[in-house]
Design a protein around this motif. Structure first.
Motif, PDB file in Angstrom:
ATOM      1  N   ILE A  10      10.108 -87.022 -69.616  1.00  0.00           N
ATOM      2  CA  ILE A  10      11.342 -87.400 -68.927  1.00  0.00           C
ATOM      3  C   ILE A  10      11.500 -86.603 -67.644  1.00  0.00           C
ATOM      4  CG2 ILE A  10      13.865 -87.253 -69.070  1.00  0.00           C
ATOM      5  CD1 ILE A  10      13.709 -88.101 -71.943  1.00  0.00           C
ATOM      6  N   ILE A  11      11.221 -85.308 -67.708  1.00  0.00           N
ATOM      7  CA  ILE A  11      11.374 -84.444 -66.542  1.00  0.00           C
ATOM      8  C   ILE A  11      10.344 -84.779 -65.481  1.00  0.00           C
ATOM      9  CG2 ILE A  11      11.258 -82.045 -65.764  1.00  0.00           C
ATOM     10  CD1 ILE A  11      12.316 -81.231 -68.521  1.00  0.00           C
ATOM     11  N   GLY A  12       9.110 -85.040 -65.928  1.00  0.00           N
ATOM     12  CA  GLY A  12       8.044 -85.320 -64.979  1.00  0.00           C
ATOM     13  C   GLY A  12       8.327 -86.508 -64.085  1.00  0.00           C
ATOM     14  N   SER A  13       8.827 -87.568 -64.664  1.00  0.00           N
ATOM     15  CA  SER A  13       9.079 -88.771 -63.883  1.00  0.00           C
ATOM     16  C   SER A  13      10.233 -88.605 -62.911  1.00  0.00           C
ATOM     17  CB  SER A  13       9.379 -89.952 -64.823  1.00  0.00           C
ATOM     18  OG  SER A  13      10.564 -89.703 -65.566  1.00  0.00           O
ATOM     19  N   LEU A  14      11.114 -87.651 -63.175  1.00  0.00           N
ATOM     20  CA  LEU A  14      12.288 -87.468 -62.325  1.00  0.00           C
ATOM     21  C   LEU A  14      12.019 -86.586 -61.118  1.00  0.00           C
ATOM     22  CD1 LEU A  14      15.126 -86.942 -64.966  1.00  0.00           C
ATOM     23  CD2 LEU A  14      14.829 -88.904 -63.451  1.00  0.00           C
ATOM     24  N   TYR A  15      11.396 -85.445 -61.357  1.00  0.00           N
ATOM     25  CA  TYR A  15      11.391 -84.416 -60.325  1.00  0.00           C
ATOM     26  C   TYR A  15      10.017 -84.056 -59.753  1.00  0.00           C
ATOM     27  CZ  TYR A  15      15.949 -83.707 -62.485  1.00  0.00           C
ATOM     28  OH  TYR A  15      17.197 -83.902 -62.984  1.00  0.00           O
ATOM     29  N   PHE A  16       8.954 -84.339 -60.477  1.00  0.00           N
ATOM     30  CA  PHE A  16       7.681 -83.761 -60.085  1.00  0.00           C
ATOM     31  C   PHE A  16       6.877 -84.521 -59.030  1.00  0.00           C
ATOM     32  CE2 PHE A  16       8.070 -80.211 -62.630  1.00  0.00           C
ATOM     33  CZ  PHE A  16       6.920 -79.447 -62.603  1.00  0.00           C
ATOM     34  N   PRO A  17       6.852 -85.854 -59.008  1.00  0.00           N
ATOM     35  CA  PRO A  17       5.930 -86.522 -58.082  1.00  0.00           C
ATOM     36  C   PRO A  17       6.047 -86.065 -56.633  1.00  0.00           C
ATOM     37  CG  PRO A  17       6.799 -88.086 -59.648  1.00  0.00           C
ATOM     38  CD  PRO A  17       7.550 -86.811 -59.883  1.00  0.00           C
ATOM     39  N   SER A  18       7.244 -86.031 -56.071  1.00  0.00           N
ATOM     40  CA  SER A  18       7.393 -85.674 -54.658  1.00  0.00           C
ATOM     41  C   SER A  18       7.068 -84.199 -54.431  1.00  0.00           C
ATOM     42  CB  SER A  18       8.813 -85.978 -54.180  1.00  0.00           C
ATOM     43  OG  SER A  18       9.773 -85.264 -54.949  1.00  0.00           O
ATOM     44  N   VAL A  19       7.500 -83.332 -55.351  1.00  0.00           N
ATOM     45  CA  VAL A  19       7.221 -81.906 -55.204  1.00  0.00           C
ATOM     46  C   VAL A  19       5.725 -81.642 -55.310  1.00  0.00           C
ATOM     47  CG1 VAL A  19       7.584 -79.612 -56.204  1.00  0.00           C
ATOM     48  CG2 VAL A  19       9.484 -81.231 -56.062  1.00  0.00           C
ATOM     49  N   MET A  20       5.066 -82.321 -56.253  1.00  0.00           N
ATOM     50  CA  MET A  20       3.628 -82.138 -56.429  1.00  0.00           C
ATOM     51  C   MET A  20       2.860 -82.575 -55.189  1.00  0.00           C
ATOM     52  SD  MET A  20       3.060 -80.831 -59.420  1.00  0.00           S
ATOM     53  CE  MET A  20       1.409 -81.291 -59.859  1.00  0.00           C
ATOM     54  N   ALA A  21       3.274 -83.700 -54.619  1.00  0.00           N
ATOM     55  CA  ALA A  21       2.600 -84.203 -53.418  1.00  0.00           C
ATOM     56  C   ALA A  21       2.735 -83.215 -52.267  1.00  0.00           C
ATOM     57  CB  ALA A  21       3.186 -85.562 -53.031  1.00  0.00           C
ATOM     58  N   GLU A  22       3.936 -82.667 -52.098  1.00  0.00           N
ATOM     59  CA  GLU A  22       4.161 -81.707 -51.017  1.00  0.00           C
ATOM     60  C   GLU A  22       3.390 -80.417 -51.261  1.00  0.00           C
ATOM     61  OE1 GLU A  22       7.893 -79.579 -48.640  1.00  0.00           O
ATOM     62  OE2 GLU A  22       8.267 -81.094 -50.203  1.00  0.00           O
ATOM     63  N   PHE A  23       3.372 -79.954 -52.522  1.00  0.00           N
ATOM     64  CA  PHE A  23       2.640 -78.735 -52.851  1.00  0.00           C
ATOM     65  C   PHE A  23       1.146 -78.913 -52.578  1.00  0.00           C
ATOM     66  CE2 PHE A  23       0.364 -75.940 -55.798  1.00  0.00           C
ATOM     67  CZ  PHE A  23       0.979 -74.718 -55.540  1.00  0.00           C
ATOM     68  N   HIS A  24       0.617 -80.067 -52.928  1.00  0.00           N
ATOM     69  CA  HIS A  24      -0.811 -80.323 -52.702  1.00  0.00           C
ATOM     70  C   HIS A  24      -1.147 -80.340 -51.211  1.00  0.00           C
ATOM     71  CE1 HIS A  24      -4.841 -81.744 -53.431  1.00  0.00           C
ATOM     72  NE2 HIS A  24      -4.639 -82.786 -52.668  1.00  0.00           N
ATOM     73  N   ARG A  25      -0.243 -80.852 -50.400  1.00  0.00           N
ATOM     74  CA  ARG A  25      -0.487 -80.856 -48.948  1.00  0.00           C
ATOM     75  C   ARG A  25      -0.544 -79.432 -48.400  1.00  0.00           C
ATOM     76  NH1 ARG A  25       2.989 -85.437 -49.052  1.00  0.00           N
ATOM     77  NH2 ARG A  25       4.802 -84.114 -48.623  1.00  0.00           N
ATOM     78  N   VAL A  26       0.307 -78.566 -48.929  1.00  0.00           N
ATOM     79  CA  VAL A  26       0.360 -77.190 -48.439  1.00  0.00           C
ATOM     80  C   VAL A  26      -0.768 -76.338 -49.022  1.00  0.00           C
ATOM     81  CG1 VAL A  26       1.778 -75.095 -48.308  1.00  0.00           C
ATOM     82  CG2 VAL A  26       2.860 -77.348 -48.116  1.00  0.00           C
ATOM     83  N   TYR A  27      -1.111 -76.592 -50.306  1.00  0.00           N
ATOM     84  CA  TYR A  27      -2.132 -75.798 -50.993  1.00  0.00           C
ATOM     85  C   TYR A  27      -3.191 -76.733 -51.578  1.00  0.00           C
ATOM     86  CZ  TYR A  27       1.564 -72.283 -50.712  1.00  0.00           C
ATOM     87  OH  TYR A  27       2.543 -71.430 -50.267  1.00  0.00           O
ATOM     88  N   PRO A  28      -4.013 -77.336 -50.747  1.00  0.00           N
ATOM     89  CA  PRO A  28      -4.970 -78.342 -51.231  1.00  0.00           C
ATOM     90  C   PRO A  28      -6.058 -77.786 -52.146  1.00  0.00           C
ATOM     91  CG  PRO A  28      -5.399 -77.776 -48.934  1.00  0.00           C
ATOM     92  CD  PRO A  28      -4.103 -77.127 -49.292  1.00  0.00           C
ATOM     93  N   ASN A  29      -6.281 -76.473 -52.141  1.00  0.00           N
ATOM     94  CA  ASN A  29      -7.347 -75.900 -52.957  1.00  0.00           C
ATOM     95  C   ASN A  29      -6.881 -75.410 -54.322  1.00  0.00           C
ATOM     96  OD1 ASN A  29      -9.388 -76.245 -51.001  1.00  0.00           O
ATOM     97  ND2 ASN A  29      -8.664 -74.441 -49.898  1.00  0.00           N
TER      98      ASN A  29
END
Length: 290
Positions: A100-119
């Motif tokens: 439930i939490i994953g579908s609400l909050y994580f997709p956009s944050v994960m995408a942004e985190f990956h852009r900043v820390y791709p490794n």
């Protein structure tokens, strides 16, 4: 005793099958059986009861499993600590996350985190909230997202979301015209509830008990969209966090304030007195700041 023996043993425990464990480890089944047998001979104890279809643990096997998990977790922690000293720009994170939490909050944050820390690689495992807490405590996950409260003596807590629970009922329900409903007024209703391994189950069950009744549970589910559709089909009522309610598009469903107010607060948690990798600390700082 070798670490490889413990690793292979835990793989058999995980799959409950010699065949499946051998396939996962990319070794032959006879080789795996020989490895497990040598561990049993060394310990002078049968650990696994073998049958044609499954492999079940003995009492001794359960104890070995618990210690093996702790030992391998500490070895992994040692490796992670040393790796941080030599490679601060790379890393990996293991996160436990309720669906439930994953579908609400994580997709956009994960995408942004990956852009900043791709490794930095991230492995996410979806468990119910209660199981996430237990898995962080046992070292399966470095960090998890949990519904508060959790034991503050066991975990470091980094709050991320403050929310509250709302009632969802069919638009033709006799209470649908109300703006606010007392939870105690629902004692005769049939509930679409959450599975026991979800934190929401215990939160709302205990709240209902405090209001003087045990909820009559018609169905249990782990999927909030399915729960909403069940309400839309007029099969019962349910209670979900407001942030989920904001995504409900079913026009057959009415969302109503619930009293007493039941908070639904989320936090990233880590186990106290356990080393947290640079990558995980970076992720926590990044996520909490959003």
């Amino acid at each position: 005793m070798e670490l490889r023996q413990l690793t292979y043993f835990l793989e058999v425990v995980k799959h409950k099958s010699m065949t499946k464990a051998a396939e996962s480890l990319h070794i032959s089944q006879p080789a795996l059986s020989k490895m497990i047998k040598s561990l049993e001979e060394e310990l002078d104890m049968t650990l696994i009861i073998r049958s044609n279809k499954t492999s079940e643990l003995t009492d001794g096997g359960v104890i070995v499993m618990e210690y093996a998990q702790k030992i391998l977790s500490q070895i992994e922690e040692l490796s992670t600590t040393l790796n941080d000293l030599t490679s601060l720009k790379r890393g990996s994170i293991r996160i436990g996350l309720p669906p439930i939490i994953g579908s609400l909050y994580f997709p956009s944050v994960m995408a942004e985190f990956h852009r900043v820390y791709p490794n930095i690689s991230i492995t996410i495992t979806e468990y119910g909230g209660a199981k996430v807490v237990k898995s962080v405590e046992e070292g399966e996950f470095e960090l998890g997202v949990a519904v508060l409260p959790v034991d503050e003596e066991e975990f470091n807590i980094y709050p991320i979301v403050e929310d509250e629970m709302k009632l969802l009922i069919h638009h033709e329900h006799p209470l649908a015209s109300r703006e606010t409903i007392q939870l105690s007024e629902l004692m005769d209703e049939e509930f679409i509830f959450y599975h026991e391994d979800f934190a929401l189950h215990d939160i709302m069950w205990e709240r209902c008990i405090q209001e003087g009744f045990e909820p009559k549970i018609l169905f249990k589910s782990s999927q909030w969209d399915f729960m909403v559709e069940m309400v839309g089909a007029n099969l019962g009522v349910t209670i979900l966090p407001e942030s989920i309610c904001n995504r409900v598009e079913n026009k057959q469903v009415k969302i109503i304030n619930l009293h007493p107010i039941t908070p639904w607060n989320l936090a990233v948690i880590t186990k106290k007195h356990k080393y947290i990798s640079y990558a995980a600390r970076t992720f926590i700082d990044f996520f909490v700041s959003k």
